[in-house]
Scaffold this motif. Sequence first.
Motif, mmCIF file in Angstrom:
data_model
loop_
_atom_site.group_PDB
_atom_site.id
_atom_site.type_symbol
_atom_site.label_atom_id
_atom_site.label_comp_id
_atom_site.label_asym_id
_atom_site.label_seq_id
_atom_site.Cartn_x
_atom_site.Cartn_y
_atom_site.Cartn_z
ATOM 1 N N UNK A 1 2.193 -13.517 -3.509
ATOM 2 C CA UNK A 1 2.911 -12.343 -4.006
ATOM 3 C C UNK A 1 1.976 -11.151 -4.171
ATOM 4 N N UNK A 2 0.990 -11.024 -3.279
ATOM 5 C CA UNK A 2 0.127 -9.851 -3.313
ATOM 6 C C UNK A 2 0.926 -8.618 -2.902
ATOM 7 N N UNK A 3 0.458 -7.461 -3.333
ATOM 8 C CA UNK A 3 1.200 -6.225 -3.121
ATOM 9 C C UNK A 3 0.901 -5.642 -1.742
ATOM 10 N N UNK A 4 1.963 -5.366 -0.985
ATOM 11 C CA UNK A 4 1.833 -4.681 0.305
ATOM 12 C C UNK A 4 2.841 -3.539 0.322
ATOM 13 N N UNK A 5 2.590 -2.561 1.173
ATOM 14 C CA UNK A 5 3.404 -1.343 1.171
ATOM 15 C C UNK A 5 3.826 -0.975 2.587
ATOM 16 N N UNK A 6 5.027 -0.418 2.680
ATOM 17 C CA UNK A 6 5.513 0.167 3.924
ATOM 18 C C UNK A 6 5.913 1.603 3.613
ATOM 19 N N UNK A 7 5.148 2.547 4.152
ATOM 20 C CA UNK A 7 5.403 3.963 3.904
ATOM 21 C C UNK A 7 5.846 4.635 5.197
ATOM 22 N N UNK A 8 6.699 5.618 5.041
ATOM 23 C CA UNK A 8 7.217 6.366 6.196
ATOM 24 C C UNK A 8 6.794 7.823 6.103
ATOM 25 N N UNK A 9 6.566 8.423 7.263
ATOM 26 C CA UNK A 9 6.274 9.854 7.305
ATOM 27 C C UNK A 9 7.550 10.647 7.546
ATOM 28 N N UNK A 10 7.396 11.786 8.185
ATOM 29 C CA UNK A 10 8.551 12.625 8.505
ATOM 30 C C UNK A 10 8.976 12.363 9.952
ATOM 31 N N UNK A 11 10.295 12.332 10.221
ATOM 32 C CA UNK A 11 10.755 12.098 11.597
ATOM 33 C C UNK A 11 10.270 13.200 12.549
#
Length: 625
Positions: free
Chosen positions: A592-602
């Motif tokens: 259960x380690x922390x991971x991230x999914x980030x999005x930029x601008x289209x």
Amino acid sequence: MSRSGLTHRMGGFLQTWVWDGLHESFLFLCLARRLGDGGGLLASGSLVVLAAGLYLAPWVLFLPLSGQLADRLETSGWIRRIKRAGLGGSALAALAIMTGHPALLAASLAGLGLQAAFFRPVRSSLLPRILEHEQLVAGNSLLLAISSGTLLSGALGAWMLACREESVGACWMAAMVGLFLGFMGERAACRIPPLPAADPKAEVLWNPLRAARETVRRVARRRVLHLSMLGVAWFCLFGCVVLGLLYPWARQVLHASDDVVKVFLVLMGLGLTCGALLSERLSYERLEVGLVPFGTLGMTVFTCDLFLASRYFPTPSPSTPLLGSFQLLGMLAGIRILVDLLMLATFASFFVVPLLTAIQQHADRAWRSSALALSLGLNALFLGGGVVFLAALAWWDCRAGTAFAVLAVVNGLVSVYIYTLAPEFFLRLLAWFLAHGVYRLRTRGLEEIPREGPMLLACNHVSFVDWLVISATVKRPVRFVMWHAYAEIPILRYLLRDARVIPIASSRQNPELVEQAFREVAESLAQGDLVCLFPEGRITTDGNLSRFRPGIERMARDSGAPVLPLALRGFWGSLFSRRPGRLRRRLCRPLRSSVELWAGRPIPSQEVTAERLQNEVATVLRQQS
């Protein structure tokens, strides 16, 4: 929208639903029991068939007409007229309960079914008109939770007042409670705001067969709609059989008392409520079709385990005292049965909530009530089929425990069929459970993904499970472009085929496969799908971003779809990455380690270049949390 805001918006409609559910379940059981007490002429099996037949017969006869009238007439006024007419039925039912006259009891059961036949289609069609499209799942979840509570409360109330013993005082009290519930339902209906008719110029076909044929013709054109109706009807048959087996199973196999059956009913009501509320959370404010095969799978497993757990109970002798609730809790097999019933009802909610939402979403507003009336008619026919199934089991002298095994096998076949209809949705839900079970996922910027319409997703490639995390966090189904070698692994290739993965190779290795992949991407985007690819073309071996390949430019140019840069953070060094070093060190990384999914601008399609897209992903990777 929060649950309190949703409840406030549904207002008088929700109150009407609550009082109607209490009134219907309470009166049905009181009338059925009094009919059985009238002269002792009916055996329990005959009583079930007679009561169900009297109640459901008006559904078959009048549902086509009621659906048409609900589409043609002003909605709130039509509901008030139905509820006011229902007050006369409540008065007749009160008189029948007090006198115990068989003819009055039979007429009251038929009258109760007649009111339901006219009220239920317009009641169900109200929800899509009150709520926004994305709120329908939450609304149906809330209504299913309330329905299970009202059904259970009404049943327990009828049991306490009219079913314990033939007492004049209890009968009078039951009659008064029935009148009170009917009056409160009529008052609640007056709080529903005025709503215009769905199709005021619709032609009313008074011939029920012709009206039903016209609705069937409309529904048959929409595959999702008629399959959803069949699914809800199967849920009704399954529930009818399970509830019909509970009492004989508790007596014959478990040798348990009536109090244990009450505990079973309470647990199943609690399971339906919990499952309905959980299905909303798992749906992300959208129609999550993956819950349907997931629900049938759970229903099959826990129904089968009811049969297996009951085998640990020895065959009782006539002199053996009946098991009480606390004695059952003191047995390991008893606790197992209670868990099975709770989970069975929970998974049944997972199964039915998306189907109810699909019917409301895919039926046109102009004939939605007629479609819902057809669905209710199918439910009535399948409920009748459930009663026939129970009668057949009794005729064959089949023990209730064995009947659960038969039901599990039949439901298992239904599960397989449903999986073949929508495998990618089930696999996406499975990905959600796997990803959230292993990682603590955080997202940012995913609201840039539209609820509808095509978009290309371009993400950095850090590990073998990047696709799993993206599939679990994006609120829409995603098709992935994946290296063709994975699609050739013996077992994995079947799962990737069901997930509609698009295989690709290098131009030098297999130019035909490359062209085929580009065509599939273009076709998917033309249909409004999301397509995700990893422009680096390989998993990173040093944790840094590799050069993006130019194929993404052609995909964007050919389809005209915008491209959204995505950045996976926190995966480097995990078990599934290619970070050099000992495997033991990566295995010791906390679960259960922390991971991230980030999005930029289209990025608009005409502005997409591999270099710009790579820079955008790199910028998102460098941003601070």
